[in-house]
Design a protein around this motif. Sequence first.
Motif, mmCIF file in Angstrom:
data_model
loop_
_atom_site.group_PDB
_atom_site.id
_atom_site.type_symbol
_atom_site.label_atom_id
_atom_site.label_comp_id
_atom_site.label_asym_id
_atom_site.label_seq_id
_atom_site.Cartn_x
_atom_site.Cartn_y
_atom_site.Cartn_z
ATOM 1 N N ALA A 1 -11.917 33.047 19.457
ATOM 2 C CA ALA A 1 -10.750 33.279 18.658
ATOM 3 C C ALA A 1 -9.733 33.857 19.548
ATOM 4 O O ALA A 1 -8.367 33.484 19.499
ATOM 5 N N LYS A 2 -10.128 35.177 20.196
ATOM 6 C CA LYS A 2 -9.126 35.864 20.926
ATOM 7 C C LYS A 2 -8.718 35.030 22.054
ATOM 8 O O LYS A 2 -7.260 35.270 22.518
ATOM 9 N N ILE A 3 -9.451 34.212 22.835
ATOM 10 C CA ILE A 3 -9.061 33.676 23.905
ATOM 11 C C ILE A 3 -8.105 32.442 23.437
ATOM 12 O O ILE A 3 -7.086 32.284 24.198
ATOM 13 N N GLU A 4 -8.228 31.725 22.710
ATOM 14 C CA GLU A 4 -7.262 30.787 22.026
ATOM 15 C C GLU A 4 -5.845 31.508 21.501
ATOM 16 O O GLU A 4 -4.744 30.592 21.582
ATOM 17 N N ASN A 5 -6.035 32.674 21.276
ATOM 18 C CA ASN A 5 -4.640 33.286 20.957
ATOM 19 C C ASN A 5 -4.075 34.130 21.975
ATOM 20 O O ASN A 5 -3.303 35.172 21.796
ATOM 21 N N ALA A 6 -4.567 33.781 23.353
ATOM 22 C CA ALA A 6 -4.162 34.588 24.657
ATOM 23 C C ALA A 6 -2.701 34.782 24.419
ATOM 24 O O ALA A 6 -1.807 33.550 24.306
ATOM 25 N N PRO A 7 -1.915 35.650 25.166
ATOM 26 C CA PRO A 7 -0.520 35.775 25.336
ATOM 27 C C PRO A 7 -0.152 34.473 26.131
ATOM 28 O O PRO A 7 -0.712 34.266 27.255
ATOM 29 N N LYS A 8 1.069 33.986 26.051
ATOM 30 C CA LYS A 8 1.457 32.752 26.894
ATOM 31 C C LYS A 8 1.410 33.232 28.390
ATOM 32 O O LYS A 8 1.095 32.154 29.096
ATOM 33 N N GLU A 9 1.813 34.365 28.489
ATOM 34 C CA GLU A 9 2.160 34.599 29.955
ATOM 35 C C GLU A 9 0.802 35.182 30.742
ATOM 36 O O GLU A 9 0.830 35.375 32.000
ATOM 37 N N ALA A 10 -0.385 35.228 29.973
ATOM 38 C CA ALA A 10 -1.668 35.650 30.833
ATOM 39 C C ALA A 10 -2.079 34.687 31.797
ATOM 40 O O ALA A 10 -2.193 33.530 31.322
ATOM 41 N N LYS A 11 -2.512 35.080 32.891
ATOM 42 C CA LYS A 11 -2.944 34.327 33.747
ATOM 43 C C LYS A 11 -4.565 34.543 34.139
ATOM 44 O O LYS A 11 -5.357 33.853 34.465
ATOM 45 N N GLU A 12 -4.897 35.911 33.934
ATOM 46 C CA GLU A 12 -6.193 36.352 34.104
ATOM 47 C C GLU A 12 -6.890 36.826 32.877
ATOM 48 O O GLU A 12 -6.052 37.647 32.430
ATOM 49 N N VAL A 13 -8.058 37.149 32.711
ATOM 50 C CA VAL A 13 -8.662 37.993 31.544
ATOM 51 C C VAL A 13 -10.039 38.625 32.052
ATOM 52 O O VAL A 13 -10.824 37.882 32.787
ATOM 53 N N ILE A 14 -10.082 39.914 31.729
ATOM 54 C CA ILE A 14 -11.536 40.677 31.968
ATOM 55 C C ILE A 14 -12.190 40.855 30.767
ATOM 56 O O ILE A 14 -11.503 41.369 29.904
ATOM 57 N N ASP B 1 -7.209 27.711 29.848
ATOM 58 C CA ASP B 1 -7.347 27.749 31.302
ATOM 59 C C ASP B 1 -6.905 28.790 32.020
ATOM 60 O O ASP B 1 -5.594 28.940 32.291
ATOM 61 N N LEU B 2 -7.800 30.055 32.002
ATOM 62 C CA LEU B 2 -7.515 31.238 32.690
ATOM 63 C C LEU B 2 -8.538 31.423 33.977
ATOM 64 O O LEU B 2 -9.553 30.901 33.941
ATOM 65 N N ASN B 3 -8.151 32.516 34.581
ATOM 66 C CA ASN B 3 -9.112 33.180 35.673
ATOM 67 C C ASN B 3 -10.031 33.926 34.936
ATOM 68 O O ASN B 3 -9.347 35.274 34.550
ATOM 69 N N TYR B 4 -11.229 33.603 34.604
ATOM 70 C CA TYR B 4 -12.066 34.552 34.007
ATOM 71 C C TYR B 4 -12.870 35.726 34.814
ATOM 72 O O TYR B 4 -13.499 35.026 35.946
ATOM 73 N N HIS B 5 -12.959 36.886 34.426
ATOM 74 C CA HIS B 5 -13.873 38.161 35.058
ATOM 75 C C HIS B 5 -14.701 38.305 34.028
ATOM 76 O O HIS B 5 -14.155 39.007 33.033
ATOM 77 N N ILE B 6 -16.069 38.465 33.997
ATOM 78 C CA ILE B 6 -16.869 38.925 33.046
ATOM 79 C C ILE B 6 -17.599 39.735 33.480
ATOM 80 O O ILE B 6 -18.517 39.682 34.682
ATOM 81 N N HIS B 7 -17.692 40.918 32.838
ATOM 82 C CA HIS B 7 -18.705 42.321 33.295
ATOM 83 C C HIS B 7 -19.241 42.619 32.280
ATOM 84 O O HIS B 7 -18.932 42.765 30.906
ATOM 85 N N PHE B 8 -20.874 42.854 32.565
ATOM 86 C CA PHE B 8 -21.713 43.191 31.534
ATOM 87 C C PHE B 8 -21.837 44.800 31.543
ATOM 88 O O PHE B 8 -23.102 45.193 31.812
ATOM 89 N N THR B 9 -20.902 45.389 31.123
ATOM 90 C CA THR B 9 -20.803 46.789 31.494
ATOM 91 C C THR B 9 -20.670 47.571 30.115
ATOM 92 O O THR B 9 -20.656 48.806 30.054
ATOM 93 N N HIS B 10 -20.579 46.679 29.004
ATOM 94 C CA HIS B 10 -19.769 47.538 27.758
ATOM 95 C C HIS B 10 -21.120 47.971 27.109
ATOM 96 O O HIS B 10 -22.403 47.267 27.073
ATOM 97 N N THR B 11 -21.250 48.916 26.376
ATOM 98 C CA THR B 11 -22.397 49.719 26.067
ATOM 99 C C THR B 11 -22.563 49.285 24.425
ATOM 100 O O THR B 11 -23.844 49.675 23.960
ATOM 101 N N ASP B 12 -21.609 48.909 23.795
ATOM 102 C CA ASP B 12 -21.985 48.411 22.193
ATOM 103 C C ASP B 12 -22.198 47.126 22.249
ATOM 104 O O ASP B 12 -21.297 46.328 22.481
ATOM 105 N N PRO B 13 -23.316 46.595 21.672
ATOM 106 C CA PRO B 13 -23.681 45.107 21.617
ATOM 107 C C PRO B 13 -22.837 44.532 20.376
ATOM 108 O O PRO B 13 -22.949 43.265 20.323
ATOM 109 N N LYS B 14 -22.281 45.486 19.437
ATOM 110 C CA LYS B 14 -21.739 44.903 18.375
ATOM 111 C C LYS B 14 -20.273 44.517 18.851
ATOM 112 O O LYS B 14 -19.765 43.607 18.158
ATOM 113 N N THR B 15 -19.763 44.957 19.958
ATOM 114 C CA THR B 15 -18.185 44.533 20.118
ATOM 115 C C THR B 15 -18.043 44.146 21.513
ATOM 116 O O THR B 15 -19.166 44.223 22.289
ATOM 117 N N PHE B 16 -16.920 44.084 22.004
ATOM 118 C CA PHE B 16 -16.552 43.735 23.355
ATOM 119 C C PHE B 16 -15.143 44.002 23.637
ATOM 120 O O PHE B 16 -14.553 44.675 22.772
#
Length: 354
Positions: free
Chosen positions: A299-312, A333-348
């Motif tokens: 849902a967050k991705i689908e509502n991304a800012p129009k000028e966004a080119k990358e997302v972390i 269609d964005l450039n995606y960077h996914i990091h598994f460093t978040h400490t809370d499994p309930k959020t992102f």
Amino acid sequence: MAGRYLVVFPFSNVNGVSKKIESEDERQRLYKIANEISNNNGFGVVIRTAAEGLNEKYIYSEAITLKEKLDDLLSNFKRKRKIQILYTEESLIDYILRERLTKEVTQVITNNIKHIEVIRKYLKIFPKRPKIEIIDGDSFEYTNVNKYFKELIKRTITLPSGGEIIIDKTEALTVIDVNSKHFTKSLNQQETAFKTNYEAVEEIFRQLRLRNIGGIVIIDFIDMNSEENKNKILEKVNEEIKKDKSKIEIFGFTKLGLLELSRKRTIKSFFENYVSTCPVCGGSGFIQSPRFLLKEIFAKIENAPKEAKEVIIKLHPYMKNYIDKSELKKRKDLNYHIHFTHTDPKTFEITWKI
């Protein structure tokens, strides 16, 4: 005011003998001693279980000691004019030795040489005195107590024959479930049920003592059709009760085959002393499903800012098997960077790059 062999009750004439002493002859002997002490000193007396079979001179000696303490307390009370504590328990070492040092103890281990004299004081009446060992370092590490502490946090305990018990604590009561699981002997279903249940009884009551679980306890044994087997289980339960210093009341099997009992607890349980509520689940044992979290991310991705080119996107490591970049690209269609460093499994955490 409690001693090792008796408890005195100032300003009362109550006299009694511990219910755990079953021999009628011994009870009568101890009742006679209690009445004599009470009449001579003017206070109530209850003889404790530790006095069973003990030479009466040790009981009379302790009565004199407690009488002296009581006289000192009353004398201080009459002299003092300000609010103050009149009586407190002895030191922790005194309490432990008074309550836990029994004839069954074969060894006392300490890392403090100052404890020796205190220990010897409590060993005077033992015909066969336990060995005293003085060590360097942590006594709990030396005897693996810390290792066993960690075992007490576990929800599931495996039985020697392969069955298991599962302990769940709720606000109102404790529920213990017995499962046959990997019981290896080739028995029929009812024999397996009885053997597993019988083996479970000893471990269940051991865990009640170790964890100091109090209040209402419900035990869900494996279903048994035989009334004879149910009675054998109750006999085993009554055997185990005798090992516990706390008062346990058995209410029997319910119509659903659950064994109901209550256990009196006067001090905090193991969990209250050594365990904290999980900061992630808040003690419920549950967090929301990874798929539910993915829906929020989509849902967050689908509502991304129009000028966004990358997302972390920062996620908890347990999301590794659930998230797919190709699925994300279908949303945007964005450039995606996914990091598994978040400490809370309930959020992102999402950061947009313009």
